[in-house]
Design an enzyme around this catalytic site. Sequence first.
Site, PDB file in Angstrom:
ATOM      1  N   CYS A 125       0.628   8.118  10.489  1.00  0.00           N
ATOM      2  CA  CYS A 125       0.158   9.063  11.507  1.00  0.00           C
ATOM      3  C   CYS A 125      -0.957   8.464  12.334  1.00  0.00           C
ATOM      4  CB  CYS A 125      -0.303  10.352  10.846  1.00  0.00           C
ATOM      5  SG  CYS A 125       1.017  11.150   9.954  1.00  0.00           S
ATOM      6  N   GLN A 144      -4.959  -3.707  -1.969  1.00  0.00           N
ATOM      7  CA  GLN A 144      -4.471  -2.705  -2.931  1.00  0.00           C
ATOM      8  C   GLN A 144      -4.398  -3.254  -4.355  1.00  0.00           C
ATOM      9  OE1 GLN A 144      -3.984   0.459  -2.403  1.00  0.00           O
ATOM     10  NE2 GLN A 144      -4.108   0.480  -0.178  1.00  0.00           N
ATOM     11  N   ASN A 147       0.802  -1.222   0.000  1.00  0.00           N
ATOM     12  CA  ASN A 147       0.000   0.000   0.000  1.00  0.00           C
ATOM     13  C   ASN A 147       0.834   1.270   0.000  1.00  0.00           C
ATOM     14  OD1 ASN A 147       0.322  -1.427   2.631  1.00  0.00           O
ATOM     15  ND2 ASN A 147      -0.152   0.601   3.418  1.00  0.00           N
TER      16      ASN A 147
HETATM   17  C1  LIG Z   1      -2.836  -3.513   2.105  1.00  0.00           C
HETATM   18  C2  LIG Z   1      -3.994  -3.124   2.967  1.00  0.00           C
HETATM   19  N1  LIG Z   1      -4.540  -4.021   3.781  1.00  0.00           N
HETATM   20  C3  LIG Z   1      -5.582  -3.733   4.572  1.00  0.00           C
HETATM   21  C4  LIG Z   1      -6.130  -2.472   4.586  1.00  0.00           C
HETATM   22  C5  LIG Z   1      -7.303  -2.181   5.482  1.00  0.00           C
HETATM   23  O1  LIG Z   1      -8.469  -2.141   4.706  1.00  0.00           O
HETATM   24  P1  LIG Z   1      -9.870  -1.646   5.288  1.00  0.00           P
HETATM   25  O2  LIG Z   1      -9.816  -0.158   5.276  1.00  0.00           O
HETATM   26  O3  LIG Z   1     -10.873  -2.199   4.333  1.00  0.00           O
HETATM   27  O4  LIG Z   1     -10.040  -2.214   6.648  1.00  0.00           O
HETATM   28  C6  LIG Z   1      -5.591  -1.486   3.756  1.00  0.00           C
HETATM   29  C7  LIG Z   1      -6.125  -0.107   3.789  1.00  0.00           C
HETATM   30  O5  LIG Z   1      -5.395   0.845   3.979  1.00  0.00           O
HETATM   31  C8  LIG Z   1      -4.490  -1.820   2.925  1.00  0.00           C
HETATM   32  O6  LIG Z   1      -3.933  -0.919   2.123  1.00  0.00           O
END
Ligand SMILES: Cc1ncc(COP(=O)(O)O)c(C=O)c1O
Length: 403
Positions: free
Chosen positions: A343, A196, A168
Amino acid sequence: MKSEQMSAIDRSATGMRSRPIYMDHHATTPVDPRVLDAMLPYFTEKFGNAASVNHLYGWEAYDAVEAARGQVASLLNASPREVIFTSGATEANNLALKGVMRASRPGSHLVTAAAEHRAVLDPARRLQRDGYQVTVLSVDEHGRVDPEQVAAAIRPNTVLVSIMLANNEVGTINPISEIGRVCRAKQVTLHCDAAQAAGRIPIDLQTLPVDLLSLSAHKLYGPKGVGALIVRKGAGRVRIEPLLDGGGHENRLRSGTLPVPLVVGFGRACELAAAALPEEATRLAWLRDRLWTGLSAQLDGIRMNGHPTERLPGNLNVSFEGVQGDALMAQLKGVAVSSGSACTTAEPEPSHVLRAMGLSETLSRASVRFGLGRGNTEQEVDAVIDEVAQAVRKLRRITRFGP
Ligand SMILES: Cc1ncc(COP(=O)(O)O)c(C=O)c1O
Protein backbone atom coordinates in the site's frame (compact mmCIF):
# COMPACT_ATOMS: atom_id res chain seq x y z
CA MET A 1 0.59 -2.99 38.31
CA LYS A 2 -1.45 0.11 37.38
CA SER A 3 -4.15 -0.63 34.80
CA GLU A 4 -2.72 1.87 32.27
CA GLN A 5 0.58 -0.03 32.42
CA MET A 6 -1.05 -3.32 31.45
CA SER A 7 -0.02 -4.51 28.05
CA ALA A 8 -2.51 -5.65 25.42
CA ILE A 9 -1.47 -9.19 26.34
CA ASP A 10 -2.42 -8.73 30.00
CA ARG A 11 -5.72 -7.21 28.96
CA SER A 12 -6.41 -10.07 26.60
CA ALA A 13 -5.84 -12.53 29.44
CA THR A 14 -8.47 -10.70 31.49
CA GLY A 15 -10.84 -10.34 28.54
CA MET A 16 -10.37 -6.56 28.41
CA ARG A 17 -8.06 -6.17 25.43
CA SER A 18 -7.94 -2.52 24.42
CA ARG A 19 -5.57 -2.75 21.47
CA PRO A 20 -5.33 -5.31 18.67
CA ILE A 21 -2.97 -8.25 19.10
CA TYR A 22 0.21 -7.26 17.27
CA MET A 23 1.20 -9.82 14.62
CA ASP A 24 3.05 -7.61 12.17
CA HIS A 25 6.63 -8.05 13.37
CA HIS A 26 8.02 -7.95 9.82
CA ALA A 27 6.84 -4.35 9.49
CA THR A 28 8.44 -3.36 12.76
CA THR A 29 8.95 -4.53 16.34
CA PRO A 30 8.43 -2.73 19.64
CA VAL A 31 11.56 -1.38 21.31
CA ASP A 32 12.53 -3.80 24.06
CA PRO A 33 12.37 -1.98 27.44
CA ARG A 34 15.98 -3.06 28.12
CA VAL A 35 16.99 -1.36 24.85
CA LEU A 36 15.19 1.83 25.84
CA ASP A 37 16.94 1.80 29.24
CA ALA A 38 20.31 1.58 27.53
CA MET A 39 19.44 4.48 25.18
CA LEU A 40 17.99 7.01 27.64
CA PRO A 41 21.23 8.40 29.17
CA TYR A 42 22.51 9.20 25.68
CA PHE A 43 19.62 11.63 25.08
CA THR A 44 20.26 13.53 28.29
CA GLU A 45 23.44 13.64 30.37
CA LYS A 46 25.63 11.69 27.92
CA PHE A 47 24.60 13.74 24.88
CA GLY A 48 28.07 14.22 23.37
CA ASN A 49 29.05 13.94 19.72
CA ALA A 50 31.02 10.75 19.13
CA ALA A 51 33.35 12.73 16.84
CA SER A 52 34.29 15.28 19.55
CA VAL A 53 37.78 14.29 20.57
CA ASN A 54 38.62 17.01 23.12
CA HIS A 55 36.39 16.31 26.12
CA LEU A 56 34.60 13.77 28.27
CA TYR A 57 31.24 14.20 26.49
CA GLY A 58 32.74 13.18 23.19
CA TRP A 59 34.77 10.35 24.69
CA GLU A 60 31.79 8.73 26.41
CA ALA A 61 29.70 8.98 23.22
CA TYR A 62 32.59 7.52 21.22
CA ASP A 63 33.01 4.65 23.71
CA ALA A 64 29.27 3.91 23.59
CA VAL A 65 29.29 3.83 19.78
CA GLU A 66 32.29 1.51 19.73
CA ALA A 67 30.68 -0.80 22.28
CA ALA A 68 27.54 -0.91 20.10
CA ARG A 69 29.66 -1.61 17.03
CA GLY A 70 31.05 -4.62 18.88
CA GLN A 71 27.57 -5.84 19.83
CA VAL A 72 26.30 -5.57 16.25
CA ALA A 73 29.39 -7.34 14.91
CA SER A 74 29.08 -10.06 17.49
CA LEU A 75 25.52 -11.00 16.42
CA LEU A 76 26.97 -11.81 12.99
CA ASN A 77 30.41 -13.08 14.01
CA ALA A 78 31.90 -10.15 12.10
CA SER A 79 34.60 -7.68 13.11
CA PRO A 80 33.55 -4.32 14.67
CA ARG A 81 35.52 -2.39 12.03
CA GLU A 82 33.28 -3.96 9.37
CA VAL A 83 30.15 -2.22 10.76
CA ILE A 84 29.11 1.01 8.98
CA PHE A 85 26.16 2.63 10.75
CA THR A 86 23.38 3.98 8.51
CA SER A 87 19.82 5.21 9.03
CA GLY A 88 18.40 1.73 8.34
CA ALA A 89 18.32 -1.04 5.79
CA THR A 90 16.96 1.18 3.00
CA GLU A 91 20.05 3.35 3.22
CA ALA A 92 22.34 0.34 3.64
CA ASN A 93 20.87 -1.24 0.48
CA ASN A 94 21.22 2.04 -1.44
CA LEU A 95 24.82 2.40 -0.26
CA ALA A 96 25.61 -1.16 -1.32
CA LEU A 97 23.99 -1.03 -4.75
CA LYS A 98 24.68 2.54 -5.82
CA GLY A 99 28.00 2.65 -3.97
CA VAL A 100 29.44 -0.45 -5.64
CA MET A 101 28.00 0.22 -9.10
CA ARG A 102 29.07 3.87 -9.17
CA ALA A 103 32.60 2.89 -8.11
CA SER A 104 32.75 0.50 -11.08
CA ARG A 105 33.04 1.20 -14.81
CA PRO A 106 30.05 2.90 -16.48
CA GLY A 107 27.64 0.32 -17.87
CA SER A 108 28.68 -2.43 -15.45
CA HIS A 109 26.23 -5.22 -14.65
CA LEU A 110 24.16 -5.88 -11.51
CA VAL A 111 22.17 -9.06 -10.79
CA THR A 112 19.23 -9.11 -8.39
CA ALA A 113 15.89 -10.95 -8.08
CA ALA A 114 12.19 -10.30 -8.47
CA ALA A 115 11.19 -11.00 -4.85
CA GLU A 116 13.62 -8.46 -3.33
CA HIS A 117 12.37 -5.59 -1.17
CA ARG A 118 11.65 -2.28 -2.88
CA ALA A 119 14.73 -0.94 -1.06
CA VAL A 120 16.79 -3.07 -3.47
CA LEU A 121 14.58 -3.07 -6.57
CA ASP A 122 14.14 0.72 -6.67
CA PRO A 123 17.88 1.54 -6.47
CA ALA A 124 18.45 -1.16 -9.12
CA ARG A 125 15.90 0.54 -11.40
CA ARG A 126 17.54 3.91 -10.85
CA LEU A 127 20.93 2.44 -11.73
CA GLN A 128 19.41 1.01 -14.89
CA ARG A 129 18.05 4.44 -15.82
CA ASP A 130 21.56 5.77 -15.22
CA GLY A 131 23.00 3.40 -17.82
CA TYR A 132 24.06 0.35 -15.78
CA GLN A 133 22.96 -3.11 -16.91
CA VAL A 134 20.57 -4.87 -14.54
CA THR A 135 19.29 -8.46 -14.59
CA VAL A 136 16.31 -9.29 -12.37
CA LEU A 137 16.19 -13.06 -11.84
CA SER A 138 12.91 -14.89 -11.42
CA VAL A 139 12.19 -16.89 -8.24
CA ASP A 140 10.60 -20.32 -7.87
CA GLU A 141 7.12 -21.00 -6.51
CA HIS A 142 8.46 -20.71 -2.97
CA GLY A 143 10.18 -17.40 -3.63
CA ARG A 144 13.73 -18.82 -3.78
CA VAL A 145 16.55 -17.82 -6.09
CA ASP A 146 18.33 -20.69 -7.87
CA PRO A 147 22.16 -20.46 -7.48
CA GLU A 148 22.57 -21.96 -10.96
CA GLN A 149 20.53 -19.10 -12.39
CA VAL A 150 22.83 -16.68 -10.61
CA ALA A 151 25.84 -18.42 -12.15
CA ALA A 152 24.26 -18.27 -15.60
CA ALA A 153 23.42 -14.57 -15.24
CA ILE A 154 26.97 -13.49 -14.36
CA ARG A 155 28.77 -11.83 -17.30
CA PRO A 156 32.33 -10.58 -17.66
CA ASN A 157 31.17 -7.07 -16.63
CA THR A 158 29.07 -8.19 -13.62
CA VAL A 159 30.32 -6.48 -10.48
CA LEU A 160 27.53 -7.07 -7.96
CA VAL A 161 24.87 -9.63 -7.06
CA SER A 162 22.21 -8.57 -4.53
CA ILE A 163 20.00 -11.32 -3.09
CA MET A 164 18.11 -11.14 0.20
CA LEU A 165 18.70 -13.59 3.03
CA ALA A 166 15.05 -13.89 4.11
CA ASN A 167 11.99 -12.50 2.41
CA ASN A 168 9.89 -9.92 4.27
CA GLU A 169 6.54 -11.13 2.92
CA VAL A 170 6.73 -14.90 2.83
CA GLY A 171 9.73 -15.52 5.09
CA THR A 172 11.52 -17.71 2.55
CA ILE A 173 15.25 -18.13 3.21
CA ASN A 174 17.48 -18.06 0.13
CA PRO A 175 20.37 -20.51 -0.41
CA ILE A 176 22.90 -17.75 0.28
CA SER A 177 25.83 -20.09 0.98
CA GLU A 178 25.52 -21.60 -2.49
CA ILE A 179 24.93 -18.21 -4.14
CA GLY A 180 27.95 -16.86 -2.25
CA ARG A 181 30.12 -19.74 -3.49
CA VAL A 182 29.06 -18.97 -7.07
CA CYS A 183 29.94 -15.28 -6.60
CA ARG A 184 33.30 -16.06 -4.98
CA ALA A 185 34.20 -18.43 -7.82
CA LYS A 186 33.39 -15.71 -10.36
CA GLN A 187 34.96 -12.92 -8.23
CA VAL A 188 31.74 -10.96 -8.05
CA THR A 189 30.72 -9.05 -4.91
CA LEU A 190 27.65 -10.41 -3.09
CA HIS A 191 25.33 -8.08 -1.20
CA CYS A 192 22.66 -9.56 1.01
CA ASP A 193 19.69 -7.73 2.53
CA ALA A 194 19.40 -9.35 5.95
CA ALA A 195 16.90 -6.86 7.45
CA GLN A 196 14.41 -9.67 8.19
CA ALA A 197 16.92 -12.40 8.95
CA ALA A 198 19.21 -10.74 11.49
CA GLY A 199 18.32 -11.70 15.02
CA ARG A 200 15.75 -14.23 13.77
CA ILE A 201 18.04 -16.88 12.31
CA PRO A 202 21.75 -17.45 13.00
CA ILE A 203 24.13 -15.57 10.66
CA ASP A 204 27.84 -16.38 10.81
CA LEU A 205 29.89 -14.20 8.50
CA GLN A 206 32.99 -16.30 9.11
CA THR A 207 31.33 -19.07 7.12
CA LEU A 208 28.66 -17.31 5.01
CA PRO A 209 30.39 -16.06 1.83
CA VAL A 210 28.76 -12.61 1.75
CA ASP A 211 30.67 -9.36 1.16
CA LEU A 212 28.05 -6.76 2.09
CA LEU A 213 25.10 -7.23 4.45
CA SER A 214 22.28 -4.81 5.32
CA LEU A 215 20.62 -4.61 8.73
CA SER A 216 17.88 -2.61 10.41
CA ALA A 217 17.50 -2.10 14.18
CA HIS A 218 13.73 -1.73 14.25
CA LYS A 219 13.22 -5.27 12.94
CA LEU A 220 14.96 -6.70 16.00
CA TYR A 221 13.41 -4.77 18.91
CA GLY A 222 15.69 -1.78 18.48
CA PRO A 223 14.80 1.81 17.56
CA LYS A 224 13.70 3.09 14.15
CA GLY A 225 16.17 5.25 12.21
CA VAL A 226 19.34 3.20 12.55
CA GLY A 227 20.84 0.21 10.78
CA ALA A 228 24.12 -0.86 9.28
CA LEU A 229 25.92 -2.01 6.20
CA ILE A 230 28.49 -4.67 7.03
CA VAL A 231 31.44 -4.34 4.68
CA ARG A 232 33.57 -7.47 4.97
CA LYS A 233 37.26 -6.68 5.13
CA GLY A 234 38.35 -9.97 3.63
CA ALA A 235 36.59 -8.76 0.51
CA GLY A 236 39.31 -6.16 -0.01
CA ARG A 237 38.33 -5.70 -3.60
CA VAL A 238 34.95 -4.06 -2.76
CA ARG A 239 35.12 -0.41 -3.74
CA ILE A 240 32.17 1.71 -2.60
CA GLU A 241 31.40 5.30 -3.50
CA PRO A 242 29.64 7.02 -0.57
CA LEU A 243 26.13 8.42 -1.04
CA LEU A 244 26.87 11.45 1.13
CA ASP A 245 29.82 13.81 1.22
CA GLY A 246 30.55 15.38 4.58
CA GLY A 247 32.90 14.78 7.46
CA GLY A 248 34.05 11.35 6.32
CA HIS A 249 32.55 9.49 9.26
CA GLU A 250 32.19 5.71 9.29
CA ASN A 251 35.39 5.01 7.44
CA ARG A 252 34.47 7.68 4.85
CA LEU A 253 31.44 5.64 3.76
CA ARG A 254 28.69 7.46 5.64
CA SER A 255 29.24 11.08 6.59
CA GLY A 256 27.09 12.67 9.26
CA THR A 257 26.98 12.90 13.06
CA LEU A 258 26.05 9.51 14.46
CA PRO A 259 22.70 9.27 16.31
CA VAL A 260 24.39 7.97 19.47
CA PRO A 261 21.21 6.96 21.41
CA LEU A 262 19.92 5.01 18.40
CA VAL A 263 23.27 3.34 17.82
CA VAL A 264 23.45 2.36 21.51
CA GLY A 265 19.92 0.92 21.28
CA PHE A 266 20.81 -0.99 18.12
CA GLY A 267 23.83 -2.52 19.85
CA ARG A 268 21.87 -3.57 22.92
CA ALA A 269 19.09 -5.00 20.71
CA CYS A 270 21.67 -7.12 18.85
CA GLU A 271 23.13 -8.33 22.13
CA LEU A 272 19.67 -9.35 23.39
CA ALA A 273 18.77 -10.97 20.06
CA ALA A 274 21.95 -13.05 20.11
CA ALA A 275 21.18 -14.30 23.63
CA ALA A 276 17.50 -15.02 22.89
CA LEU A 277 17.86 -16.41 19.37
CA PRO A 278 17.81 -20.21 19.68
CA GLU A 279 14.99 -20.32 22.24
CA GLU A 280 12.96 -17.57 20.57
CA ALA A 281 13.25 -19.17 17.14
CA THR A 282 11.98 -22.51 18.49
CA ARG A 283 9.10 -20.85 20.36
CA LEU A 284 8.04 -18.71 17.39
CA ALA A 285 8.17 -21.64 14.98
CA TRP A 286 5.95 -23.57 17.39
CA LEU A 287 3.45 -20.68 17.58
CA ARG A 288 3.57 -20.24 13.80
CA ASP A 289 2.79 -23.95 13.30
CA ARG A 290 -0.04 -23.74 15.84
CA LEU A 291 -1.49 -20.79 13.93
CA TRP A 292 -1.35 -22.66 10.63
CA THR A 293 -2.77 -25.89 12.06
CA GLY A 294 -5.58 -23.98 13.77
CA LEU A 295 -6.51 -22.02 10.64
CA SER A 296 -6.40 -25.15 8.46
CA ALA A 297 -8.63 -27.03 10.93
CA GLN A 298 -11.28 -24.31 10.79
CA LEU A 299 -11.13 -23.26 7.13
CA ASP A 300 -10.82 -24.92 3.77
CA GLY A 301 -9.55 -23.17 0.64
CA ILE A 302 -6.44 -21.73 2.28
CA ARG A 303 -2.81 -22.07 1.20
CA MET A 304 0.47 -21.29 2.87
CA ASN A 305 2.81 -19.15 0.76
CA GLY A 306 6.56 -19.45 0.96
CA HIS A 307 8.95 -22.34 1.44
CA PRO A 308 7.58 -25.21 3.58
CA THR A 309 10.80 -25.61 5.59
CA GLU A 310 13.34 -22.92 4.60
CA ARG A 311 11.46 -20.08 6.23
CA LEU A 312 11.66 -17.57 9.06
CA PRO A 313 10.30 -18.99 12.32
CA GLY A 314 7.71 -16.23 12.93
CA ASN A 315 6.36 -15.85 9.40
CA LEU A 316 3.08 -17.22 8.11
CA ASN A 317 1.71 -15.93 4.82
CA VAL A 318 -1.69 -17.33 3.89
CA SER A 319 -4.01 -16.91 0.89
CA PHE A 320 -7.71 -17.26 1.69
CA GLU A 321 -9.64 -18.25 -1.44
CA GLY A 322 -12.68 -16.12 -2.16
CA VAL A 323 -11.61 -13.31 0.14
CA GLN A 324 -9.96 -9.94 -0.54
CA GLY A 325 -7.00 -9.38 1.79
CA ASP A 326 -8.01 -5.76 2.30
CA ALA A 327 -11.61 -6.68 3.14
CA LEU A 328 -10.31 -9.24 5.62
CA MET A 329 -8.02 -6.62 7.13
CA ALA A 330 -11.02 -4.34 7.64
CA GLN A 331 -12.92 -7.17 9.42
CA LEU A 332 -10.08 -8.00 11.78
CA LYS A 333 -10.52 -5.49 14.58
CA GLY A 334 -8.67 -7.49 17.21
CA VAL A 335 -5.48 -8.31 15.33
CA ALA A 336 -2.87 -6.18 13.57
CA VAL A 337 -1.56 -8.05 10.53
CA SER A 338 -0.55 -7.02 7.05
CA SER A 339 -2.19 -7.71 3.70
CA GLY A 340 -0.29 -8.93 0.68
CA SER A 341 -0.81 -5.62 -1.08
CA ALA A 342 1.95 -3.07 -1.07
CA CYS A 343 0.00 0.00 0.00
CA THR A 344 2.88 2.34 -0.66
CA THR A 345 1.16 3.76 -3.71
CA ALA A 346 -2.26 5.38 -4.04
CA GLU A 347 -3.41 2.35 -6.04
CA PRO A 348 -2.63 -0.73 -3.91
CA GLU A 349 -0.79 -3.24 -6.07
CA PRO A 350 -0.95 -6.99 -5.50
CA SER A 351 2.27 -8.11 -3.84
CA HIS A 352 5.14 -8.26 -6.34
CA VAL A 353 6.62 -11.10 -4.27
CA LEU A 354 3.55 -13.34 -4.54
CA ARG A 355 3.15 -12.48 -8.21
CA ALA A 356 6.83 -13.38 -8.80
CA MET A 357 6.13 -16.74 -7.10
CA GLY A 358 3.43 -17.38 -9.70
CA LEU A 359 0.29 -16.67 -7.67
CA SER A 360 -2.64 -15.25 -9.63
CA GLU A 361 -3.56 -11.63 -9.01
CA THR A 362 -6.71 -12.80 -7.20
CA LEU A 363 -4.85 -15.13 -4.84
CA SER A 364 -2.15 -12.51 -4.28
CA ARG A 365 -4.82 -10.04 -3.23
CA ALA A 366 -6.35 -12.70 -0.95
CA SER A 367 -3.23 -13.05 1.17
CA VAL A 368 -2.41 -12.04 4.71
CA ARG A 369 1.00 -11.95 6.40
CA PHE A 370 1.16 -12.94 10.04
CA GLY A 371 4.42 -11.89 11.67
CA LEU A 372 4.86 -13.42 15.10
CA GLY A 373 7.29 -11.95 17.57
CA ARG A 374 8.72 -11.83 21.06
CA GLY A 375 5.53 -10.67 22.82
CA ASN A 376 3.08 -13.11 21.23
CA THR A 377 1.59 -15.91 23.32
CA GLU A 378 -0.26 -19.18 22.74
CA GLN A 379 -3.52 -17.56 23.94
CA GLU A 380 -3.08 -14.78 21.40
CA VAL A 381 -2.51 -17.26 18.60
CA ASP A 382 -5.72 -19.09 19.57
CA ALA A 383 -7.67 -15.81 19.69
CA VAL A 384 -6.33 -14.86 16.25
CA ILE A 385 -7.28 -18.24 14.77
CA ASP A 386 -10.89 -17.78 15.93
CA GLU A 387 -11.15 -14.20 14.80
CA VAL A 388 -9.63 -14.85 11.36
CA ALA A 389 -11.76 -17.97 10.79
CA GLN A 390 -14.95 -16.09 11.70
CA ALA A 391 -14.05 -13.14 9.48
CA VAL A 392 -13.19 -15.37 6.50
CA ARG A 393 -16.43 -17.35 6.88
CA LYS A 394 -18.42 -14.11 7.05
CA LEU A 395 -16.73 -12.63 3.96
CA ARG A 396 -17.19 -15.84 1.99
CA ARG A 397 -20.92 -15.85 2.88
CA ILE A 398 -21.22 -12.24 1.68
CA THR A 399 -19.42 -12.93 -1.61
CA ARG A 400 -21.53 -16.02 -2.22
CA PHE A 401 -24.92 -14.59 -1.35
CA GLY A 402 -24.39 -10.80 -1.35
CA PRO A 403 -24.47 -8.65 1.79
C1 LIG B 1 13.90 -7.05 3.55
C2 LIG B 1 13.86 -5.60 3.91
N1 LIG B 1 14.78 -4.77 3.43
C3 LIG B 1 14.79 -3.46 3.73
C4 LIG B 1 13.83 -2.91 4.54
C5 LIG B 1 13.88 -1.44 4.86
O1 LIG B 1 14.38 -1.27 6.16
P1 LIG B 1 14.36 0.14 6.90
O2 LIG B 1 12.97 0.32 7.41
O3 LIG B 1 15.36 -0.02 7.99
O4 LIG B 1 14.77 1.19 5.93
C6 LIG B 1 12.84 -3.73 5.07
C7 LIG B 1 11.76 -3.16 5.91
O5 LIG B 1 10.59 -3.34 5.63
C8 LIG B 1 12.84 -5.12 4.74
O6 LIG B 1 11.91 -5.94 5.21
